[in-house]
Design a protein around this motif. Structure first.
Motif, PDB file in Angstrom:
ATOM      1  N   LEU A 330       0.836  -1.189   0.000  1.00  0.00           N
ATOM      2  CA  LEU A 330       0.000   0.000   0.000  1.00  0.00           C
ATOM      3  C   LEU A 330       0.874   1.242   0.000  1.00  0.00           C
ATOM      4  O   LEU A 330       1.856   1.332   0.747  1.00  0.00           O
ATOM      5  CB  LEU A 330      -0.907   0.000   1.235  1.00  0.00           C
ATOM      6  N   LEU A 331       0.526   2.196  -0.850  1.00  0.00           N
ATOM      7  CA  LEU A 331       1.295   3.426  -0.980  1.00  0.00           C
ATOM      8  C   LEU A 331       0.630   4.545  -0.199  1.00  0.00           C
ATOM      9  O   LEU A 331      -0.579   4.745  -0.280  1.00  0.00           O
ATOM     10  CB  LEU A 331       1.388   3.834  -2.455  1.00  0.00           C
ATOM     11  N   LEU A 332       1.428   5.266   0.565  1.00  0.00           N
ATOM     12  CA  LEU A 332       0.946   6.440   1.282  1.00  0.00           C
ATOM     13  C   LEU A 332       1.827   7.619   0.882  1.00  0.00           C
ATOM     14  O   LEU A 332       3.048   7.581   1.069  1.00  0.00           O
ATOM     15  CB  LEU A 332       1.000   6.211   2.789  1.00  0.00           C
ATOM     16  N   LEU A 333       1.218   8.641   0.319  1.00  0.00           N
ATOM     17  CA  LEU A 333       1.962   9.777  -0.211  1.00  0.00           C
ATOM     18  C   LEU A 333       1.653  11.020   0.606  1.00  0.00           C
ATOM     19  O   LEU A 333       0.578  11.589   0.524  1.00  0.00           O
ATOM     20  CB  LEU A 333       1.592  10.012  -1.686  1.00  0.00           C
ATOM     21  N   GLN A 334       2.626  11.443   1.419  1.00  0.00           N
ATOM     22  CA  GLN A 334       2.483  12.694   2.154  1.00  0.00           C
ATOM     23  C   GLN A 334       2.705  13.869   1.214  1.00  0.00           C
ATOM     24  O   GLN A 334       3.352  13.743   0.175  1.00  0.00           O
ATOM     25  CB  GLN A 334       3.518  12.778   3.275  1.00  0.00           C
TER      26      GLN A 334
END
Length: 431
Positions: A330-334
């Motif tokens: 899963l990708l989390l982009l701040q």
């Protein structure tokens, strides 16, 4: 069945509004009755938002009374001035070439409407709610922003009736919100923002923040009592999910990706791994939600990557958990800005509930990085650290192939919405 203590929650975002902003108080109000509080939600009758999710209406607790009151907003005027039929979330401030009319409109947004275009809702709402509070014997009110004009409603009600207990919940910062810099706010208007923020922080009986660093920031700005309650996941949303190994090594992201979250080095790493045959045709990149033109243009530069990219429009929230459960990574982009250290996106906690490894890109000294380390759920890497990104993806791909994992997902239960509501109740009882 005995009635609980009534608590008034003032929020702009409420179903059928979609997106992240609605989830926090939709879930708090769902579980508050279990702890002896009966929520009354006050929200606009005719709000202007671009993400609609009708499925969320089913998640509104039957024990919650919802009051709706008309609001006037200048967004229709903005659309006429800019010739825009639809204002897409997060795209209006893209740094690409803007027309003169759009630049002027953005300037007006930052300088004419303080703290935001929903400010016209404040006075009529205060007049209406004063009677509601008296007739219902309400002693506690909560306001949640953004939009931060909602906090002005709480402040004016508190000043009218000092015996009220008022909690101001900040889902995002105010003057230290990274988006504020893009409005080209004049110095004298900026002082107005700062003055209003100071008034809210000092008049409120307590301030709620979504994380440890955000709470520290509000203390530094002068708030009297600050509590950190993160966002979380709802056990009921994930209890029926099936954890099955996907047919492909699937990297998944759900939500908006704009130029401030454009993972160029991730795209480039995937392209190079595909070209070198270190990744094969059993890999898929799923991007679900709003993608800005800048991001779409970036993807066009990588022919091999384009073959494995699957783009989808925004989906109802009830479907996102299945996407998470079916993902391999899963990708989390701040947001790639200095202020990102305090950001704790709601999806982080839903990722934890899905128990799928997380690759987060952003500030490596952020609250997100700390939670990922604490729970052993993934890694935060800097957007610029291409070597680390490439190595991480390849390592996870090999683990997926061999059906092994290095992640433990320790203690994620404390981020359940029920547990977080219990923490909220403790604060309510203390004030």
């Amino acid at each position: 069945m005995t009635e609980g203590e009534k608590v008034l929650v003032v929020t702009y975002y409420w179903p059928p509004s979609g997106g992240a902003g609605v989830q926090r108080w939709l879930k708090f109000t769902k579980y508050l009755p279990e702890f002896g509080y009966d929520p009354i939600v006050f929200t606009p009758e005719n709000p202007s938002f671009d993400l609609v999710d009708e499925s969320l209406l089913k998640d509104v607790s039957p024990k919650v009374d919802v009051l709706k009151f008309p609001i006037w907003e200048p967004y229709q005027l903005f659309k006429k001035l800019t010739g825009t039929k639809e204002v897409k979330q997060g795209q209006i401030l893209e740094e690409g070439k803007k027309s003169l009319v759009k630049r002027v409109s953005i300037w007006l947004r930052g300088n004419l409407f303080v703290p935001d275009p929903r400010v016209f809702w404040v006075k009529p709402s205060v007049d209406y709610l004063a009677g509601i509070i008296e007739s219902n014997g309400i002693k506690k009110i909560i306001t949640t922003g953004p939009p931060h004009s909602v906090h002005l409603i709480g402040m004016k009600l508190k000043m009218k009736q000092p015996s009220l207990t008022w909690l101001a919940d900040f889902r995002d910062p105010w003057t230290e919100w990274d988006i504020m810099r893009q409005f080209n706010i004049m110095p004298f208007r900026w002082k107005k923002h700062q003055k209003l923020e100071q008034q809210v922080l000092k008049v409120a009986d307590a301030v709620l923040a979504t994380g440890k660093t955000a709470a520290e920031d509000f203390k530094r700005l002068g708030a009297r009592r600050v509590y950190a309650i993160t966002n979380g996941y709802d056990e009921e949303d994930v209890s029926t999910l099936k954890a099955e190994k996907p047919d492909k090594f699937t990297l998944a992201h759900v939500g908006m990706v704009n130029e401030k979250r454009n993972p160029v080095n991730l795209f480039e790493s995937l392209e190079e791994l595909l070209v070198a045959d270190e990744l094969s045709d059993d890999v898929e990149l799923q991007l679900t939600g709003i993608l800005s033109p800048t991001v779409l243009q970036t993807l066009e530069q990588y022919p091999s990557l384009k073959k494995i990219v699957k783009l989808k429009d925004s989906i109802p929230h009830k479907e996102v958990h299945q996407v998470y459960a079916a993902a391999s990574l899963l990708l989390l982009l701040q947001t790639d800005t200095q202020e990102a250290h305090s950001q704790l996106p709601g999806k982080l906690f839903e990722y934890l509930a899905a128990k799928r490894p997380v690759l987060a890109l952003g500030a490596t000294d952020s609250d997100v990085a700390e939670i990922l380390d604490e729970t052993s759920a993934g890694k935060m890497l800097a957007y610029q650290d291409k070597a680390a990104i490439k190595s991480f993806v390849l390592y996870e791909y090999k683990n997926w192939k061999s059906e092994t994992s290095r992640w433990q997902f320790k203690g994620v239960e404390k981020f359940s919405r029920r547990q977080l509501t219990k923490s909220l109740v403790e604060i309510l009882k203390a004030h």
